[in-house]
Design a protein around this motif. Structure first.
Motif, PDB file in Angstrom:
ATOM      1  N   LYS A  93      -1.802  -5.033   0.520  1.00  0.00           N
ATOM      2  CA  LYS A  93      -2.436  -4.365  -0.617  1.00  0.00           C
ATOM      3  C   LYS A  93      -1.414  -3.538  -1.398  1.00  0.00           C
ATOM      4  O   LYS A  93      -1.383  -3.572  -2.633  1.00  0.00           O
ATOM      5  CB  LYS A  93      -3.579  -3.473  -0.124  1.00  0.00           C
ATOM      6  CG  LYS A  93      -4.345  -2.809  -1.234  1.00  0.00           C
ATOM      7  CD  LYS A  93      -5.504  -1.983  -0.680  1.00  0.00           C
ATOM      8  CE  LYS A  93      -6.233  -1.302  -1.814  1.00  0.00           C
ATOM      9  NZ  LYS A  93      -7.339  -0.470  -1.317  1.00  0.00           N
ATOM     10  N   ALA A  94      -0.561  -2.808  -0.690  1.00  0.00           N
ATOM     11  CA  ALA A  94       0.462  -1.990  -1.352  1.00  0.00           C
ATOM     12  C   ALA A  94       1.475  -2.868  -2.087  1.00  0.00           C
ATOM     13  O   ALA A  94       1.846  -2.581  -3.230  1.00  0.00           O
ATOM     14  CB  ALA A  94       1.171  -1.103  -0.335  1.00  0.00           C
ATOM     15  N   PHE A  95       1.909  -3.957  -1.459  1.00  0.00           N
ATOM     16  CA  PHE A  95       2.878  -4.838  -2.098  1.00  0.00           C
ATOM     17  C   PHE A  95       2.242  -5.557  -3.286  1.00  0.00           C
ATOM     18  O   PHE A  95       2.883  -5.749  -4.318  1.00  0.00           O
ATOM     19  CB  PHE A  95       3.458  -5.826  -1.079  1.00  0.00           C
ATOM     20  CG  PHE A  95       4.601  -6.653  -1.607  1.00  0.00           C
ATOM     21  CD1 PHE A  95       5.585  -6.101  -2.420  1.00  0.00           C
ATOM     22  CD2 PHE A  95       4.693  -7.988  -1.289  1.00  0.00           C
ATOM     23  CE1 PHE A  95       6.640  -6.872  -2.908  1.00  0.00           C
ATOM     24  CE2 PHE A  95       5.743  -8.770  -1.767  1.00  0.00           C
ATOM     25  CZ  PHE A  95       6.704  -8.206  -2.579  1.00  0.00           C
ATOM     26  N   SER A  96       0.972  -5.931  -3.152  1.00  0.00           N
ATOM     27  CA  SER A  96       0.252  -6.559  -4.269  1.00  0.00           C
ATOM     28  C   SER A  96       0.172  -5.617  -5.460  1.00  0.00           C
ATOM     29  O   SER A  96       0.311  -6.043  -6.618  1.00  0.00           O
ATOM     30  CB  SER A  96      -1.168  -6.956  -3.840  1.00  0.00           C
ATOM     31  OG  SER A  96      -1.133  -7.896  -2.802  1.00  0.00           O
ATOM     32  N   ALA A  97      -0.053  -4.336  -5.183  1.00  0.00           N
ATOM     33  CA  ALA A  97      -0.108  -3.341  -6.265  1.00  0.00           C
ATOM     34  C   ALA A  97       1.242  -3.229  -6.958  1.00  0.00           C
ATOM     35  O   ALA A  97       1.307  -3.100  -8.190  1.00  0.00           O
ATOM     36  CB  ALA A  97      -0.548  -1.986  -5.714  1.00  0.00           C
ATOM     37  N   LEU A  98       2.328  -3.296  -6.191  1.00  0.00           N
ATOM     38  CA  LEU A  98       3.662  -3.259  -6.788  1.00  0.00           C
ATOM     39  C   LEU A  98       3.878  -4.480  -7.671  1.00  0.00           C
ATOM     40  O   LEU A  98       4.371  -4.369  -8.798  1.00  0.00           O
ATOM     41  CB  LEU A  98       4.742  -3.176  -5.713  1.00  0.00           C
ATOM     42  CG  LEU A  98       6.181  -3.289  -6.223  1.00  0.00           C
ATOM     43  CD1 LEU A  98       6.536  -2.132  -7.147  1.00  0.00           C
ATOM     44  CD2 LEU A  98       7.154  -3.377  -5.062  1.00  0.00           C
ATOM     45  N   ILE A  99       3.497  -5.646  -7.175  1.00  0.00           N
ATOM     46  CA  ILE A  99       3.646  -6.871  -7.969  1.00  0.00           C
ATOM     47  C   ILE A  99       2.807  -6.780  -9.242  1.00  0.00           C
ATOM     48  O   ILE A  99       3.271  -7.159 -10.323  1.00  0.00           O
ATOM     49  CB  ILE A  99       3.279  -8.112  -7.127  1.00  0.00           C
ATOM     50  CG1 ILE A  99       4.355  -8.328  -6.052  1.00  0.00           C
ATOM     51  CG2 ILE A  99       3.140  -9.356  -8.007  1.00  0.00           C
ATOM     52  CD1 ILE A  99       4.027  -9.415  -5.044  1.00  0.00           C
ATOM     53  N   ALA A 100       1.601  -6.252  -9.148  1.00  0.00           N
ATOM     54  CA  ALA A 100       0.753  -6.084 -10.333  1.00  0.00           C
ATOM     55  C   ALA A 100       1.412  -5.132 -11.329  1.00  0.00           C
ATOM     56  O   ALA A 100       1.374  -5.376 -12.545  1.00  0.00           O
ATOM     57  CB  ALA A 100      -0.630  -5.569  -9.928  1.00  0.00           C
ATOM     58  N   ALA A 101       2.036  -4.073 -10.834  1.00  0.00           N
ATOM     59  CA  ALA A 101       2.729  -3.123 -11.719  1.00  0.00           C
ATOM     60  C   ALA A 101       3.920  -3.793 -12.402  1.00  0.00           C
ATOM     61  O   ALA A 101       4.164  -3.564 -13.597  1.00  0.00           O
ATOM     62  CB  ALA A 101       3.175  -1.891 -10.929  1.00  0.00           C
TER      63      ALA A 101
END
Length: 164
Positions: A93-101
């Motif tokens: 979830k944290a890495f997905s948020a970084l990718i989304a950013a």
């Protein structure tokens, strides 16, 4: 502390073990550190993430912990669910948020950040992840090649022109 007190607090043996898994995952997350994110290229940032992830998963403590969880999950599937929720799913979830950013910033073009996070992690781990679980020595050179290859493939798939 008495057995009655423990069971009153955790409900049963499974509740106690699930709480223990969640606590251990919290401790393990404290060992996962990328340090200060490089301010360089997207490639340099992805390399730092891949290196930190593989180093974290290769730690003896992590290998042993995963083995214990897998063994207990055979008898208590809830323990596996607790581990996934407290560890891998939280990290995804944290890495997905970084990718989304990074997508929002125009550095990546990603339709599904969660899938992209899974792809990157899987490529970085490669067969080395499986091999270490079965007692094979860590091959640092091959790990580095996997990470560099993962970054290259990820950049070709998702980076905007010239950003990687």
């Amino acid at each position: 502390m008495s057995k009655v007190t423990v069971y009153n607090h955790f409900g049963d043996k499974r509740g106690l073990f699930v709480a223990s898994v969640e606590t251990q995952c919290e401790i393990m997350r404290g060992h996962f550190s990328i340090g200060e994110m490089p301010r360089g290229t997207l490639r340099e940032r992805l390399l730092a993430i891949g290196e930190a992830m593989v180093a974290f998963l290769s730690r003896d403590e992590m290998v042993q912990f995963e083995r214990r969880i897998a063994a207990e999950t055979e008898h208590e599937p809830e323990i596996g669910k607790a581990f996934l929720a407290a560890g891998p799913h939280r990290m995804k979830k944290a890495f997905s948020a970084l990718i989304a950013a990074l997508n929002d910033a125009g550095e990546l073009e990603v339709d599904d950040p969660e899938l992209a996070a899974e792809q990157f992690a899987s490529m970085c781990k490669g067969m080395g992840d499986l091999e270490r679980r079965f007692g094979q020595p860590i091959d640092e050179k091959r790990n580095r090649e996997r990470i560099e290859g993962a970054v290259e493939v990820f950049c070709r798939a998702y980076a905007t022109a010239g950003d990687c």
